[in-house]
Design a protein around this motif. Structure first.
Motif, PDB file in Angstrom:
ATOM      1  N   ASN A  38       0.818  -1.211   0.000  1.00 50.65           N
ATOM      2  CA  ASN A  38       0.000   0.000   0.000  1.00 50.65           C
ATOM      3  C   ASN A  38       0.854   1.264   0.000  1.00 50.65           C
ATOM      4  OD1 ASN A  38      -2.425  -1.383  -0.019  1.00 50.65           O
ATOM      5  ND2 ASN A  38      -2.589  -1.437   2.212  1.00 50.65           N
ATOM      6  N   GLN A  39       2.006   1.196   0.673  1.00 51.53           N
ATOM      7  CA  GLN A  39       2.876   2.369   0.716  1.00 51.53           C
ATOM      8  C   GLN A  39       3.560   2.609  -0.628  1.00 51.53           C
ATOM      9  OE1 GLN A  39       5.300   1.141   4.060  1.00 51.53           O
ATOM     10  NE2 GLN A  39       4.258   2.583   5.429  1.00 51.53           N
ATOM     11  N   LEU A  40       3.736   1.566  -1.431  1.00 52.00           N
ATOM     12  CA  LEU A  40       4.421   1.697  -2.718  1.00 52.00           C
ATOM     13  C   LEU A  40       3.464   1.974  -3.878  1.00 52.00           C
ATOM     14  CD1 LEU A  40       6.915  -1.299  -2.384  1.00 52.00           C
ATOM     15  CD2 LEU A  40       7.489   1.128  -2.254  1.00 52.00           C
ATOM     16  N   LEU A  41       2.182   1.675  -3.726  1.00 51.37           N
ATOM     17  CA  LEU A  41       1.220   1.774  -4.825  1.00 51.37           C
ATOM     18  C   LEU A  41       0.988   3.237  -5.210  1.00 51.37           C
ATOM     19  CD1 LEU A  41      -0.565  -0.173  -6.496  1.00 51.37           C
ATOM     20  CD2 LEU A  41      -2.427   0.363  -4.900  1.00 51.37           C
ATOM     21  N   PRO A  42       1.306   3.634  -6.459  1.00 45.58           N
ATOM     22  CA  PRO A  42       1.181   5.051  -6.835  1.00 45.58           C
ATOM     23  C   PRO A  42      -0.240   5.492  -7.151  1.00 45.58           C
ATOM     24  CG  PRO A  42       2.015   3.782  -8.691  1.00 45.58           C
ATOM     25  CD  PRO A  42       1.908   2.818  -7.530  1.00 45.58           C
ATOM     26  N   THR A  43      -1.179   4.555  -7.222  1.00 47.17           N
ATOM     27  CA  THR A  43      -2.562   4.912  -7.537  1.00 47.17           C
ATOM     28  C   THR A  43      -3.192   5.694  -6.388  1.00 47.17           C
ATOM     29  OG1 THR A  43      -2.763   2.878  -8.831  1.00 47.17           O
ATOM     30  CG2 THR A  43      -4.796   4.007  -8.236  1.00 47.17           C
ATOM     31  N   ALA A  44      -3.876   6.802  -6.717  1.00 49.81           N
ATOM     32  CA  ALA A  44      -4.477   7.649  -5.690  1.00 49.81           C
ATOM     33  C   ALA A  44      -5.705   6.988  -5.082  1.00 49.81           C
ATOM     34  CB  ALA A  44      -4.860   9.003  -6.281  1.00 49.81           C
ATOM     35  N   ASN A  45      -5.842   7.073  -3.775  1.00 47.99           N
ATOM     36  CA  ASN A  45      -7.036   6.635  -3.064  1.00 47.99           C
ATOM     37  C   ASN A  45      -7.880   7.883  -2.816  1.00 47.99           C
ATOM     38  OD1 ASN A  45      -8.964   5.920  -1.166  1.00 47.99           O
ATOM     39  ND2 ASN A  45      -7.612   4.494  -0.094  1.00 47.99           N
ATOM     40  N   SER A  46      -8.975   8.023  -3.572  1.00 47.35           N
ATOM     41  CA  SER A  46      -9.781   9.242  -3.522  1.00 47.35           C
ATOM     42  C   SER A  46     -11.206   8.970  -3.031  1.00 47.35           C
ATOM     43  CB  SER A  46      -9.832   9.904  -4.903  1.00 47.35           C
ATOM     44  OG  SER A  46     -10.316   8.988  -5.877  1.00 47.35           O
ATOM     45  N   PHE A  47     -11.360   7.975  -2.172  1.00 46.80           N
ATOM     46  CA  PHE A  47     -12.680   7.722  -1.598  1.00 46.80           C
ATOM     47  C   PHE A  47     -13.197   8.964  -0.869  1.00 46.80           C
ATOM     48  CE2 PHE A  47     -11.236   3.245  -1.896  1.00 46.80           C
ATOM     49  CZ  PHE A  47     -12.289   2.758  -2.654  1.00 46.80           C
ATOM     50  N   ASN A  48     -12.276   9.670  -0.214  1.00 54.33           N
ATOM     51  CA  ASN A  48     -12.621  10.942   0.422  1.00 54.33           C
ATOM     52  C   ASN A  48     -11.925  12.049  -0.357  1.00 54.33           C
ATOM     53  OD1 ASN A  48     -13.074  13.159   1.997  1.00 54.33           O
ATOM     54  ND2 ASN A  48     -12.346  12.253   3.920  1.00 54.33           N
ATOM     55  N   PRO A  49     -12.655  12.829  -1.173  1.00 56.57           N
ATOM     56  CA  PRO A  49     -12.004  13.844  -2.015  1.00 56.57           C
ATOM     57  C   PRO A  49     -11.314  14.942  -1.220  1.00 56.57           C
ATOM     58  CG  PRO A  49     -14.400  14.085  -2.077  1.00 56.57           C
ATOM     59  CD  PRO A  49     -14.117  12.800  -1.360  1.00 56.57           C
ATOM     60  N   LEU A  50     -11.641  15.063   0.077  1.00 54.51           N
ATOM     61  CA  LEU A  50     -10.987  16.074   0.906  1.00 54.51           C
ATOM     62  C   LEU A  50      -9.661  15.582   1.474  1.00 54.51           C
ATOM     63  CD1 LEU A  50     -14.048  17.512   2.885  1.00 54.51           C
ATOM     64  CD2 LEU A  50     -12.975  18.399   0.803  1.00 54.51           C
ATOM     65  N   MET A  51      -9.425  14.262   1.383  1.00 56.27           N
ATOM     66  CA  MET A  51      -8.172  13.683   1.890  1.00 56.27           C
ATOM     67  C   MET A  51      -7.731  12.593   0.922  1.00 56.27           C
ATOM     68  SD  MET A  51      -8.951  13.447   6.011  1.00 56.27           S
ATOM     69  CE  MET A  51      -7.296  12.852   6.331  1.00 56.27           C
ATOM     70  N   VAL A  52      -6.973  12.978  -0.084  1.00 60.14           N
ATOM     71  CA  VAL A  52      -6.523  12.048  -1.122  1.00 60.14           C
ATOM     72  C   VAL A  52      -5.154  11.503  -0.722  1.00 60.14           C
ATOM     73  CG1 VAL A  52      -5.899  11.800  -3.546  1.00 60.14           C
ATOM     74  CG2 VAL A  52      -7.811  13.272  -2.887  1.00 60.14           C
ATOM     75  N   TYR A  53      -4.992  10.193  -0.833  1.00 60.06           N
ATOM     76  CA  TYR A  53      -3.734   9.541  -0.462  1.00 60.06           C
ATOM     77  C   TYR A  53      -3.223   8.711  -1.630  1.00 60.06           C
ATOM     78  CZ  TYR A  53      -0.737   5.816   1.259  1.00 60.06           C
ATOM     79  OH  TYR A  53       0.284   4.923   1.404  1.00 60.06           O
ATOM     80  N   TYR A  54      -1.917   8.737  -1.853  1.00 61.48           N
ATOM     81  CA  TYR A  54      -1.308   7.831  -2.833  1.00 61.48           C
ATOM     82  C   TYR A  54       0.074   7.414  -2.346  1.00 61.48           C
ATOM     83  CZ  TYR A  54       1.199  12.045  -4.394  1.00 61.48           C
ATOM     84  OH  TYR A  54       1.962  13.184  -4.443  1.00 61.48           O
ATOM     85  N   GLY A  55       0.508   6.226  -2.769  1.00 61.33           N
ATOM     86  CA  GLY A  55       1.793   5.688  -2.351  1.00 61.33           C
ATOM     87  C   GLY A  55       2.935   6.238  -3.169  1.00 61.33           C
ATOM     88  N   ASN A  56       4.132   5.781  -2.819  1.00 64.08           N
ATOM     89  CA  ASN A  56       5.352   6.260  -3.477  1.00 64.08           C
ATOM     90  C   ASN A  56       6.213   5.054  -3.850  1.00 64.08           C
ATOM     91  OD1 ASN A  56       7.716   7.460  -4.310  1.00 64.08           O
ATOM     92  ND2 ASN A  56       8.091   8.568  -2.397  1.00 64.08           N
ATOM     93  N   PRO A  57       6.299   4.721  -5.156  1.00 61.03           N
ATOM     94  CA  PRO A  57       7.079   3.537  -5.562  1.00 61.03           C
ATOM     95  C   PRO A  57       8.581   3.719  -5.385  1.00 61.03           C
ATOM     96  CG  PRO A  57       6.304   4.733  -7.487  1.00 61.03           C
ATOM     97  CD  PRO A  57       5.636   5.378  -6.306  1.00 61.03           C
ATOM     98  N   ASP A  58       9.051   4.943  -5.080  1.00 61.09           N
ATOM     99  CA  ASP A  58      10.487   5.194  -4.910  1.00 61.09           C
ATOM    100  C   ASP A  58      10.933   5.101  -3.463  1.00 61.09           C
ATOM    101  OD1 ASP A  58      10.850   5.684  -7.659  1.00 61.09           O
ATOM    102  OD2 ASP A  58      10.169   7.758  -7.425  1.00 61.09           O
ATOM    103  N   LEU A  59      10.046   4.649  -2.576  1.00 56.77           N
ATOM    104  CA  LEU A  59      10.424   4.542  -1.164  1.00 56.77           C
ATOM    105  C   LEU A  59      11.561   3.545  -0.972  1.00 56.77           C
ATOM    106  CD1 LEU A  59       7.005   4.489   0.749  1.00 56.77           C
ATOM    107  CD2 LEU A  59       8.691   6.338   0.697  1.00 56.77           C
ATOM    108  N   GLU A  60      12.483   3.898  -0.097  1.00 57.91           N
ATOM    109  CA  GLU A  60      13.576   2.990   0.275  1.00 57.91           C
ATOM    110  C   GLU A  60      13.284   2.385   1.643  1.00 57.91           C
ATOM    111  OE1 GLU A  60      17.300   4.952   0.098  1.00 57.91           O
ATOM    112  OE2 GLU A  60      17.011   5.709  -1.942  1.00 57.91           O
ATOM    113  N   PRO A  61      13.823   1.214   1.921  1.00 56.03           N
ATOM    114  CA  PRO A  61      13.592   0.594   3.241  1.00 56.03           C
ATOM    115  C   PRO A  61      14.176   1.433   4.372  1.00 56.03           C
ATOM    116  CG  PRO A  61      14.445  -1.013   1.667  1.00 56.03           C
ATOM    117  CD  PRO A  61      14.600   0.329   1.029  1.00 56.03           C
TER     118      PRO A  61
END
Length: 223
Positions: free
Chosen positions: A15-38
């Motif tokens: 979930n932290q790596l997935l770049p697709t935006a989670n927009s179930f709540n349009p006032l709080m949009v979340y998306y992951g970052n595929p460039d995250l390092e451990p």
């Protein structure tokens, strides 16, 4: 005397790596970052322990430090309409240091044992709001004192009080700085009449107090 050091790796979740935006709540949009390092978490600790078998007195002093490289933390963007977009990034190291003192001794004339615990901890971490770094620091002090009976053939009775003070600060918005105070009392009774039966009653009362509360709150728990 004991001392140790270890490191461990915390890999980002799917979930932290997935770049697709989670927009179930349009006032709080979340998306992951595929460039995250451990994250690399390094922990060092040391302790010293003393026990006197004649007076049943013990003393333990300990210290611990934790440093996290590539800490995975939040980056928030507050838009003009006050909606928020959030993602995760790697930030410079987060660290935590703590120290403790545990003391206990027997009071033979009263048939009791007294325990005193002291705890100190300090932590610092970073997050970003509109590309500006926000440093959060927490300083916590905790003390507790308890008494219990020494002979526990059938009855085990203990009671104590504790206090915890926390100072939380934010570099980006100092108006959110808060002081928290928690006071607690506990009582515990165990009764073991036979080898097959055991009865236990526990009562806790915690008082929460903060600059952000209009009044303090008492939370009783009975088990």
């Amino acid at each position: 005397i004991m001392a140790d050091f270890y490191s461990r790796l915390n890999t980002p979740s799917t979930n932290q790596l997935l770049p697709t935006a989670n927009s179930f709540n349009p006032l709080m949009v979340y998306y992951g970052n595929p460039d995250l390092e451990p994250e690399v978490m390094n922990t060092a600790s040391a302790s010293w322990f003393l026990f006197d078998q004649f007076t049943f007195t013990s003393l333990m002093v300990g210290a611990r430090s934790e440093y996290t490289q590539n800490k995975i933390n939040w980056a928030h963007t507050v838009n003009p309409d006050l909606s928020r977009t959030s993602t995760l990034i790697n930030v410079d190291g987060e660290y935590r240091v703590s120290g403790s003192v545990d003391f206990s001794t027997a009071i033979s004339k009263l048939g009791m044992k007294v325990n005193l615990d002291l705890r100190e901890s300090y932590s610092q971490g970073s997050s970003f709001v509109n590309d500006v770094e926000n440093q959060n620091t927490n300083l916590t002090h905790r003390v507790s004192l308890s008494l219990e009976n020494r002979k526990k053939d059938k009855f085990d009775i203990a009671s104590g009080v504790g206090a915890k003070f926390t100072n939380s600060k934010y570099s980006l918005q100092e108006s959110l700085n808060r002081n928290y105070r928690d006071y607690s009392w506990f009582g515990e009774l165990r009764y073991t009449p036979t080898k097959k039966w055991n009865f236990e009653f526990v009562a806790d009362i915690v008082n929460y107090n903060s600059q952000g509360f209009s009044e303090s709150y008492n939370i009783p728990l009975l088990t």
